[in-house]
Design a protein around this motif. Structure first.
Motif, PDB file in Angstrom:
ATOM      1  N   SER A 160       0.835  -1.214   0.000  1.00 33.90           N
ATOM      2  CA  SER A 160       0.000   0.000   0.000  1.00 33.90           C
ATOM      3  C   SER A 160       0.865   1.258   0.000  1.00 33.90           C
ATOM      4  O   SER A 160       0.517   2.251  -0.644  1.00 33.90           O
ATOM      5  CB  SER A 160      -0.928  -0.002   1.210  1.00 33.90           C
ATOM      6  OG  SER A 160      -1.749  -1.143   1.173  1.00 33.90           O
ATOM      7  N   ILE A 209      -4.861   2.793   2.926  1.00 40.44           N
ATOM      8  CA  ILE A 209      -4.433   3.038   4.303  1.00 40.44           C
ATOM      9  C   ILE A 209      -3.190   2.195   4.603  1.00 40.44           C
ATOM     10  O   ILE A 209      -2.981   1.124   4.016  1.00 40.44           O
ATOM     11  CB  ILE A 209      -5.559   2.771   5.333  1.00 40.44           C
ATOM     12  CG1 ILE A 209      -6.045   1.315   5.299  1.00 40.44           C
ATOM     13  CG2 ILE A 209      -6.699   3.734   5.131  1.00 40.44           C
ATOM     14  CD1 ILE A 209      -6.902   0.936   6.490  1.00 40.44           C
ATOM     15  N   THR A 265      -4.691  -4.048   4.664  1.00 38.53           N
ATOM     16  CA  THR A 265      -5.544  -3.974   3.476  1.00 38.53           C
ATOM     17  C   THR A 265      -6.445  -5.206   3.417  1.00 38.53           C
ATOM     18  O   THR A 265      -5.953  -6.333   3.518  1.00 38.53           O
ATOM     19  CB  THR A 265      -4.667  -3.892   2.196  1.00 38.53           C
ATOM     20  OG1 THR A 265      -3.777  -2.795   2.342  1.00 38.53           O
ATOM     21  CG2 THR A 265      -5.506  -3.722   0.940  1.00 38.53           C
ATOM     22  N   ASP A 274      -3.734  -2.672  -5.594  1.00 44.36           N
ATOM     23  CA  ASP A 274      -3.116  -2.936  -4.276  1.00 44.36           C
ATOM     24  C   ASP A 274      -3.944  -4.042  -3.636  1.00 44.36           C
ATOM     25  O   ASP A 274      -5.157  -3.904  -3.491  1.00 44.36           O
ATOM     26  CB  ASP A 274      -3.162  -1.650  -3.437  1.00 44.36           C
ATOM     27  CG  ASP A 274      -2.646  -1.873  -2.018  1.00 44.36           C
ATOM     28  OD1 ASP A 274      -1.882  -2.832  -1.795  1.00 44.36           O
ATOM     29  OD2 ASP A 274      -3.017  -1.082  -1.125  1.00 44.36           O
TER      30      ASP A 274
END
Ligand SMILES: Nc1nc2c(ncn2[C@@H]2O[C@H](COP(=O)(O)OP(=O)(O)OP(=O)(O)O)[C@@H](O)[C@H]2O)c(=O)[nH]1
Ligand SMILES: [Mg+2]
Length: 313
Positions: A31, A44, A52, A71
């Motif tokens: 991420s 985040i 994630t 991602d």
């Protein structure tokens, strides 16, 4: 190619485009790399593994190419249904991708854990890049060469590159290699397109990130966020009004999330509101509640309601 009257075939402008999946164990920096490539915070990031939970699309572009970056959640041995869905979502993204960028930590010696995952990834017959991330914290750079050798002797990676997603090191070279390996083709998304997920999704992620960073150890894994109400520019407040519930699995977890005299939930709320205002570029009024929902991580239909679906990502 197109034919013009009285001329030979002329190549179309050599634009390249395709899907790139970022994959690897939890916490390797997938991420962080997405955000670094996009020069914008979309996913985040926390110091805790399994941050994630959904595949997140972020579109990178320049005049020559467009990369639809996925991602993905980290790949690990799942124990709960939510974790199974996370790992399935990562493999779904890998099957969708034209290229794969596998991340691992620079200097890590043990790759036995990754072998099985890499075998599955290579069986998809896509070009696979390897990024040895977090080189900024590798004191002994002499560990890099044997690590690169170990991976290249076992798998036919397209390229192996040491990078730091946090410090932005090695990124231009990585991008060059990725672009070269993309198939030729027109853009997949309009020029100003960033992601396909709605603001509501990012609002719930930002609350989860704030909760992860305020809480210690075990609780974050048992925690979910549901947005109950999202009213843009609500008349009463002149702000976006967001009402959300933090879901936990047990009563004692609820007490911890609330904190003594509600101090913990207040901290989480303040942190989340600040981040949301940065993300949305608008003032936000955030109302947070905490609710016990026993075994919510095992309830398939509830997980679907929260947006956790491997084939929906
Ligand atoms: N020192 C250093 N830390 C990094 C780097 N990249 C990521 N990190 C840190 O590693 C931790 C995990 O980063 P994430 O980007 O959330 O990792 P992830 O692979 O997306 O993790 P999951 O979503 O849990 O699978 C965070 O604390 C990051 O700040 C890097 O290049 N250098
Ligand atoms: Mg992540």
């Amino acid at each position: 190619m197109r034919k013009e009257p009285g001329r030979e075939l002329i190549p179309e402008k050599k634009f390249r485009s395709g899907y790139l999946a970022l994959a690897g164990r939890p916490n390797v920096g997938k991420s962080t790399l997405l955000n670094c490539l996009l020069e914008q915070k979309l996913s985040i990031i926390t110091p805790k593994p399994q941050t994630t939970r959904n595949t997140i699309l972020g579109v990178w572009q320049n005049p020559e190419a467009q990369i639809a970056i996925l991602d993905t959640p980290g790949i690990f041995a799942p124990r709960r249904l939510l974790q199974e869905i996370m790992v399935a979502s990562a493999f779904h993204a890998l099957r969708q991708a034209d290229l794969v960028l596998f991340l691992t930590e620079a200097g890590r010696e043990n790759f036995a854990e990754e072998r099985e995952t890499l075998e599955k990834i290579f069986s998809l017959s896509r070009p696979v890049f390897l990024a040895l991330n977090k080189i900024d914290r590798l004191a002994d750079k002499s560990l890099l060469l044997p690590q690169m050798k170990m991976y290249s002797q076992n798998f036919p990676f397209q390229e192996i590159l040491p990078i730091s997603a946090r410090a932005g090191e090695g990124i231009p070279k990585l991008l060059q290699g990725l672009i070269r390996s993309l198939p030729p083709g027109p853009p997949l998304f309009p020029p100003d397109f960033l992601t396909d997920r709605p603001e509501r999704f990012f609002a719930s992620e930002i609350i989860r990130e704030a909760a992860f960073s305020c809480l210690r150890e075990e609780i974050p894994y048992s925690l979910g966020v549901r947005i109950e109400e999202f009213r843009e520019n609500s008349r009463a407040q002149g702000k976006d009004f967001i009402r959300a519930t933090i879901l936990v699995e047990r009563d004692n977890q609820r007490a911890i999330v609330l904190g003594r005299q509600g101090r913990m939930i207040k901290n989480i709320g303040e942190k989340a509101r600040h981040e949301m205002e940065k993300f949305l570029g608008r003032p936000v009024y955030l109302e947070l509640w905490v609710k016990v929902y026993k075994n919510w991580m095992e309830n398939r239909s509830f997980l679907q309601e929260l947006g956790y679906e491997p084939d929906n990502t």
